[in-house]
Design a protein around this motif. Structure first.
Motif, mmCIF file in Angstrom:
data_model
loop_
_atom_site.group_PDB
_atom_site.id
_atom_site.type_symbol
_atom_site.label_atom_id
_atom_site.label_comp_id
_atom_site.label_asym_id
_atom_site.label_seq_id
_atom_site.Cartn_x
_atom_site.Cartn_y
_atom_site.Cartn_z
ATOM 1 N N GLN A 63 -10.341 14.592 -3.938
ATOM 2 C CA GLN A 63 -10.120 14.388 -5.385
ATOM 3 C C GLN A 63 -8.685 14.747 -5.763
ATOM 4 O OE1 GLN A 63 -13.418 16.644 -6.867
ATOM 5 N NE2 GLN A 63 -14.792 14.860 -6.925
ATOM 6 N N ALA A 64 -8.141 15.782 -5.120
ATOM 7 C CA ALA A 64 -6.757 16.186 -5.408
ATOM 8 C C ALA A 64 -5.784 15.063 -5.022
ATOM 9 C CB ALA A 64 -6.419 17.472 -4.666
ATOM 10 N N PHE A 65 -6.038 14.424 -3.894
ATOM 11 C CA PHE A 65 -5.184 13.286 -3.505
ATOM 12 C C PHE A 65 -5.312 12.148 -4.529
ATOM 13 C CE2 PHE A 65 -5.542 14.987 0.979
ATOM 14 C CZ PHE A 65 -4.184 15.196 1.156
ATOM 15 N N LYS A 66 -6.546 11.853 -4.892
ATOM 16 C CA LYS A 66 -6.778 10.725 -5.807
ATOM 17 C C LYS A 66 -6.176 10.993 -7.185
ATOM 18 C CE LYS A 66 -10.854 8.528 -3.808
ATOM 19 N NZ LYS A 66 -10.146 7.280 -3.500
ATOM 20 N N ALA A 67 -6.135 12.276 -7.566
ATOM 21 C CA ALA A 67 -5.604 12.639 -8.889
ATOM 22 C C ALA A 67 -4.086 12.475 -8.959
ATOM 23 C CB ALA A 67 -5.991 14.082 -9.213
ATOM 24 N N GLN A 68 -3.448 12.374 -7.801
ATOM 25 C CA GLN A 68 -1.991 12.230 -7.783
ATOM 26 C C GLN A 68 -1.589 10.998 -6.983
ATOM 27 O OE1 GLN A 68 -0.466 16.127 -6.492
ATOM 28 N NE2 GLN A 68 0.244 16.294 -8.595
ATOM 29 N N PRO A 69 -1.808 9.808 -7.546
ATOM 30 C CA PRO A 69 -1.466 8.599 -6.785
ATOM 31 C C PRO A 69 0.036 8.506 -6.502
ATOM 32 C CG PRO A 69 -2.386 8.050 -8.958
ATOM 33 C CD PRO A 69 -2.303 9.534 -8.879
ATOM 34 N N VAL A 70 0.329 7.833 -5.418
ATOM 35 C CA VAL A 70 1.718 7.729 -4.953
ATOM 36 C C VAL A 70 2.367 6.466 -5.522
ATOM 37 C CG1 VAL A 70 2.943 7.100 -2.831
ATOM 38 C CG2 VAL A 70 1.406 9.064 -2.850
ATOM 39 N N GLN A 71 3.639 6.572 -5.847
ATOM 40 C CA GLN A 71 4.396 5.399 -6.313
ATOM 41 C C GLN A 71 5.093 4.743 -5.122
ATOM 42 O OE1 GLN A 71 4.513 4.143 -9.462
ATOM 43 N NE2 GLN A 71 2.959 5.711 -9.851
ATOM 44 N N LEU A 72 4.867 3.439 -4.970
ATOM 45 C CA LEU A 72 5.586 2.712 -3.922
ATOM 46 C C LEU A 72 6.916 2.218 -4.480
ATOM 47 C CD1 LEU A 72 2.744 0.440 -2.434
ATOM 48 C CD2 LEU A 72 3.638 2.547 -1.461
ATOM 49 N N ASN A 73 7.938 2.170 -3.646
ATOM 50 C CA ASN A 73 9.220 1.584 -4.064
ATOM 51 C C ASN A 73 9.079 0.080 -4.259
ATOM 52 O OD1 ASN A 73 10.548 4.007 -4.038
ATOM 53 N ND2 ASN A 73 11.269 3.796 -1.924
ATOM 54 N N GLN A 74 8.337 -0.534 -3.334
ATOM 55 C CA GLN A 74 8.085 -1.982 -3.378
ATOM 56 C C GLN A 74 6.593 -2.197 -3.213
ATOM 57 O OE1 GLN A 74 10.413 -4.484 -3.525
ATOM 58 N NE2 GLN A 74 12.072 -2.985 -3.683
ATOM 59 N N PRO A 75 5.993 -3.176 -3.904
ATOM 60 C CA PRO A 75 4.577 -3.461 -3.639
ATOM 61 C C PRO A 75 4.388 -3.829 -2.160
ATOM 62 C CG PRO A 75 5.422 -4.783 -5.470
ATOM 63 C CD PRO A 75 6.595 -4.095 -4.861
ATOM 64 N N PHE A 76 3.224 -3.497 -1.617
ATOM 65 C CA PHE A 76 2.929 -3.841 -0.221
ATOM 66 C C PHE A 76 2.965 -5.360 -0.073
ATOM 67 C CE2 PHE A 76 -0.068 -4.508 3.347
ATOM 68 C CZ PHE A 76 0.601 -3.768 4.312
ATOM 69 N N ARG A 77 3.730 -5.860 0.904
ATOM 70 C CA ARG A 77 4.037 -7.290 0.935
ATOM 71 C C ARG A 77 2.981 -8.150 1.616
ATOM 72 N NH1 ARG A 77 9.934 -7.602 3.344
ATOM 73 N NH2 ARG A 77 8.634 -6.805 5.000
ATOM 74 N N GLN A 78 2.266 -7.558 2.614
ATOM 75 C CA GLN A 78 1.393 -8.416 3.441
ATOM 76 C C GLN A 78 -0.090 -8.115 3.221
ATOM 77 O OE1 GLN A 78 2.789 -8.331 7.578
ATOM 78 N NE2 GLN A 78 4.135 -10.038 7.085
ATOM 79 N N THR A 79 -0.462 -8.041 1.940
ATOM 80 C CA THR A 79 -1.861 -7.722 1.630
ATOM 81 C C THR A 79 -2.825 -8.716 2.273
ATOM 82 O OG1 THR A 79 -1.185 -6.700 -0.423
ATOM 83 C CG2 THR A 79 -3.487 -7.368 -0.291
ATOM 84 N N GLU A 80 -2.539 -10.003 2.117
ATOM 85 C CA GLU A 80 -3.448 -11.020 2.676
ATOM 86 C C GLU A 80 -3.496 -10.926 4.189
ATOM 87 O OE1 GLU A 80 -2.784 -15.013 1.343
ATOM 88 O OE2 GLU A 80 -2.858 -14.360 -0.754
ATOM 89 N N ALA A 81 -2.341 -10.743 4.793
ATOM 90 C CA ALA A 81 -2.286 -10.637 6.257
ATOM 91 C C ALA A 81 -3.060 -9.402 6.728
ATOM 92 C CB ALA A 81 -0.839 -10.571 6.722
ATOM 93 N N PHE A 82 -2.957 -8.310 5.956
ATOM 94 C CA PHE A 82 -3.697 -7.099 6.317
ATOM 95 C C PHE A 82 -5.199 -7.396 6.371
ATOM 96 C CE2 PHE A 82 -6.332 -3.559 4.974
ATOM 97 C CZ PHE A 82 -6.025 -2.607 5.938
ATOM 98 N N TYR A 83 -5.737 -7.969 5.295
ATOM 99 C CA TYR A 83 -7.188 -8.226 5.247
ATOM 100 C C TYR A 83 -7.620 -9.248 6.304
ATOM 101 C CZ TYR A 83 -7.689 -5.416 1.032
ATOM 102 O OH TYR A 83 -7.715 -4.366 0.161
ATOM 103 N N ARG A 84 -6.703 -10.194 6.611
ATOM 104 C CA ARG A 84 -7.044 -11.216 7.612
ATOM 105 C C ARG A 84 -7.140 -10.606 9.019
ATOM 106 N NH1 ARG A 84 -3.396 -14.617 5.912
ATOM 107 N NH2 ARG A 84 -1.819 -14.153 7.499
ATOM 108 N N ASN A 85 -6.355 -9.547 9.261
ATOM 109 C CA ASN A 85 -6.251 -9.008 10.621
ATOM 110 C C ASN A 85 -6.893 -7.635 10.790
ATOM 111 O OD1 ASN A 85 -4.318 -10.873 12.256
ATOM 112 N ND2 ASN A 85 -3.430 -10.743 10.197
#
Ligand SMILES: [Fe+2]
Ligand SMILES: [Fe+2]
Length: 300
Positions: free
Chosen positions: A52-74
């Motif tokens: 819960q402590a991790f979830k309460a402090q979400p991390v900011q990415l510098n750039q959105p993750f670029r290969q979301t579709e590729a991740f789910y495909r593989n």
């Protein structure tokens, strides 16, 4: 920083009496470390608070993750040419495939072990706690994916034959099962210790996310380090020799099922490091929160 204590090989000999004392000691450690078991949720109170402590402090990415579709495909099966995937995607799908084996293994073991109310011996209680800790790791792995906005990761079954092996394995008599259980824990710690520096290399341009991955992995590593000692504690002289003998075979078999491994890890070096494992390379801040059998620490 590494510990000033002197550690002995995890394959060091021990007496039956030492092992009995160590089980009692480990059980006290588990209660203090993980809190109360929440059996119907396969969770533990301290683990829940940390997540819960991790979830309460979400991390900011510098750039959105670029290969979301590729991740789910593989993620479940590598279907693309790995050369077309960036290292972030490839490492995350690698982590999933490792953790998926763990999830299948602990799901089979949870069904085969007595629940906590029916656990009379200290080792039965330890087994139930151990599995709940493993389920908490699945949630921490999920949190690694969520760090990159990958919020829809599903844990799925392996092939029918692999499922059968994982269901059969926890039903073996303890003496037969113990060397295999110990070596799989050893495999886990070698994977995590080699994964840790890869975060700095692969996620160098995402310092906040990288720090979060290290923190999540530390939580897992602290438990897994204790699990190695706990599973080691089931083994007498023959068991320990047999474990060393099967280590190369099990490592090679297990990692050959994960095609991403060869892009990041040297399996033969991990085997050599596993056979020489003595806690000395583990940093103090991990060791201080974990547990080591008394016969793996050199007398002062
Ligand atoms: Fe694990
Ligand atoms: Fe474990």
């Amino acid at each position: 920083m590494t510990s000033s204590k002197k550690y002995l090989s995890v394959f060091s000999p021990s007496t039956a009496r030492q092992r009995q004392e160590n089980f009692e000691n480990y059980w006290d450690f588990s209660l203090a470390h993980s809190g109360e078991l929440l059996e119907s949720e396969q969770d533990l109170t301290h683990k829940r608070v940390k997540l819960q402590a991790f979830k309460a402090q979400p991390v900011q990415l510098n750039q959105p993750f670029r290969q979301t579709e590729a991740f789910y495909r593989n993620v479940v099966k590598l279907v693309d040419d790995p050369g077309t995937l960036d290292r972030k995607t490839l490492l995350l799908t690698c982590i999933y495939k490792f953790a998926r084996h763990e999830w299948v293994g602990i799901t089979g073991a949870w069904a085969a072990t007595p629940n906590f109310a029916s656990s009379k011996s200290v080792t039965d209680k330890i087994s139930r706690y151990h599995l709940a800790e493993e389920f908490s790791h699945t949630r921490l792995f999920n949190e690694m994916f969520c760090t990159f906005g990958l919020n829809d990761v599903q844990w799925t079954a392996l092939t029918p034959m692999q499922q059968l092996v994982y269901e059969f394995f926890p039903k073996l008599p303890e003496d037969w099962m113990s060397p295999f259980a110990f070596v799989t824990e050893l495999m886990g710690i070698l994977f995590y210790r080699n994964l840790d520096p890869l975060f700095d290399e692969v996620f160098a341009d995402e310092p906040e996310a990288c720090a979060r991955l290290h923190a999540l992995l530390d939580e897992i590593t602290i438990d897994e380090l204790a699990h190695i000692g706990q599973r080691r504690n089931y083994l007498g002289d023959f068991g320990i020799r047999f474990s060393a003998w099967i280590t190369p075979l099990l490592f090679r078999m297990f990692f050959s099922d994960i095609p991403e491994i060869r892009h990041f890890f040297d399996v033969e070096k991990m085997i050599a490091d596993a056979l020489a494992f003595d806690y000395a390379e583990i940093p103090d801040y991990i060791l201080e929160k974990s547990w080591v059998p008394s016969y793996c620490v050199a007398a002062a």
